[in-house]
Design a protein around this motif. Structure first.
Motif, PDB file in Angstrom:
ATOM      1  N   THR A   1     -63.725 -11.259  11.365  1.00  0.00           N
ATOM      2  CA  THR A   1     -63.404 -12.639  11.034  1.00  0.00           C
ATOM      3  C   THR A   1     -63.679 -13.524  12.243  1.00  0.00           C
ATOM      4  O   THR A   1     -63.847 -13.039  13.358  1.00  0.00           O
ATOM      5  CB  THR A   1     -61.915 -12.780  10.675  1.00  0.00           C
ATOM      6  N   ARG A   2     -63.703 -14.825  11.992  1.00  0.00           N
ATOM      7  CA  ARG A   2     -63.748 -15.796  13.092  1.00  0.00           C
ATOM      8  C   ARG A   2     -62.578 -16.734  12.896  1.00  0.00           C
ATOM      9  O   ARG A   2     -62.494 -17.380  11.855  1.00  0.00           O
ATOM     10  CB  ARG A   2     -65.072 -16.557  13.065  1.00  0.00           C
ATOM     11  N   PRO A   3     -61.668 -16.795  13.821  1.00  0.00           N
ATOM     12  CA  PRO A   3     -61.665 -16.014  15.066  1.00  0.00           C
ATOM     13  C   PRO A   3     -61.339 -14.541  14.815  1.00  0.00           C
ATOM     14  O   PRO A   3     -60.692 -14.207  13.817  1.00  0.00           O
ATOM     15  CB  PRO A   3     -60.554 -16.693  15.888  1.00  0.00           C
ATOM     16  N   ALA A   4     -61.771 -13.679  15.732  1.00  0.00           N
ATOM     17  CA  ALA A   4     -61.542 -12.239  15.598  1.00  0.00           C
ATOM     18  C   ALA A   4     -60.053 -11.911  15.550  1.00  0.00           C
ATOM     19  O   ALA A   4     -59.642 -10.926  14.932  1.00  0.00           O
ATOM     20  CB  ALA A   4     -62.207 -11.497  16.760  1.00  0.00           C
ATOM     21  N   LYS A   5     -59.247 -12.759  16.184  1.00  0.00           N
ATOM     22  CA  LYS A   5     -57.810 -12.515  16.246  1.00  0.00           C
ATOM     23  C   LYS A   5     -57.195 -12.369  14.852  1.00  0.00           C
ATOM     24  O   LYS A   5     -56.238 -11.631  14.662  1.00  0.00           O
ATOM     25  CB  LYS A   5     -57.140 -13.666  17.008  1.00  0.00           C
ATOM     26  N   LEU A   6     -57.747 -13.045  13.876  1.00  0.00           N
ATOM     27  CA  LEU A   6     -57.225 -12.952  12.511  1.00  0.00           C
ATOM     28  C   LEU A   6     -57.343 -11.525  11.974  1.00  0.00           C
ATOM     29  O   LEU A   6     -56.399 -10.992  11.388  1.00  0.00           O
ATOM     30  CB  LEU A   6     -57.975 -13.926  11.599  1.00  0.00           C
TER      31      LEU A   6
END
Length: 202
Positions: free
Chosen positions: A61-66
C-alpha cells in the motif's frame, strides 16, 4: 513446543482460486487470513515458539505503513513467540515496524528476526532453517527446513518444505489444517517418510 511454517502470504489475493503456483481455494483474502489465524491458534499456545521461514504477507500500500499495520494486527493475534527468517517478500522496513511495535509475550519480545537462517538441534539431528532451499551437498544429520517454493518439493531427501502449501504433508499419517504450523514430530515424520520414499527410488 516448537513449530514451523512458511509462506503464509497474508493478503495475497493472486493466490486465491486455481493457479499454477499455490492454489488457495478461499473466496477472499479475509477468509484465508482468518483460516490461518484460527488453525494456528488451535494448535499453538503462548508457551510455544513458531519459526516462520519467510514471506509473511504480500500486501503493498501507499503509504507502506498501512499494510504494516494490517499485517501486524494479524500477527498480534497469533499465539506464541514468532521467530522470523526473512523471505524475499519481507522487507527490512516491515521487520523494523514489527520490532518497534512488538506486543511482548510473557514479559519478553514476542518477535525475533533473522536475515538468513537459524540452526537448532533436536534428537541427534540439526535443522537448518532458511527461506530458500539450500543445496548442502553430502551432509549427515542436517536437514534443511525451508519455504519459498509453495506446492513444489526439492528432489533431495534432506530438504523439507514447511510452507503452508507444501506437498510434503503427503508424508504425514494425518491431515494438518491449512496454515497450522507443523510440530517437530510432524517434521520428523516428513523427514523419515521422504528418506524412505527416496530409498525406494534407488
Amino acid at each position: 513446543m516448537q513449530y514451523f511454517t512458511s509462506d503464509t502470504h497474508f493478503y495475497h489475493a493472486d493466490l486465491l482460486g486455481q493457479n499454477d503456483f499455490a492454489p488457495r481455494l478461499f473466496p477472499d483474502v479475509e477468509t484465508m487470513n482468518q483460516a490461518i489465524i484460527d488453525h494456528w491458534n488451535a494448535r499453538v499456545t503462548d508457551e510455544d515458539t513458531v519459526y516462520h521461514l519467510g514471506d509473511v504477507a504480500l500486501y503493498f500500500t501507499r503509504p507502506a505503513k498501512l499494510s504494516y499495520e494490517r499485517v501486524f494486527a494479524i500477527l498480534a493475534q497469533l499465539h506464541g513467540k514468532i521467530v522470523f527468517i526473512k523471505g524475499n517478500h519481507d522487507s527490512r522496513a516491515f521487520f523494523k515496524y514489527l520490532a518497534a511495535h512488538d506486543p511482548q509475550l510473557n514479559g519478553q519480545p514476542k518477535f525475533e528476526f533473522h536475515d538468513v537462517g537459524v540452526l537448532i538441534k533436536y534428537d541427534h539431528r540439526q535443522y537448518y532453517m532458511t527461506h530458500y532451499p539450500m543445496m548442502m551437498g553430502i551432509v549427515k544429520q542436517i536437514i534443511n527446513l525451508h519455504g519459498h517454493i509453495h506446492h513444489y518439493a526439492v528432489a533431495v531427501k534432506e530438504n523439507i518444505n514447511v510452507g503452508v502449501d507444501t506437498p510434503e504433508v503427503d508424508y504425514l499419517d494425518h491431515k494438518v489444517p491449512f496454515g497450522a504450523p507443523f510440530s517437530l514430530a510432524e517434521i520428523e515424520q516428513m523427514v523419515n517418510g521422504k528418506a524412505i520414499d527416496f530409498a525406494k527410488r534407488q
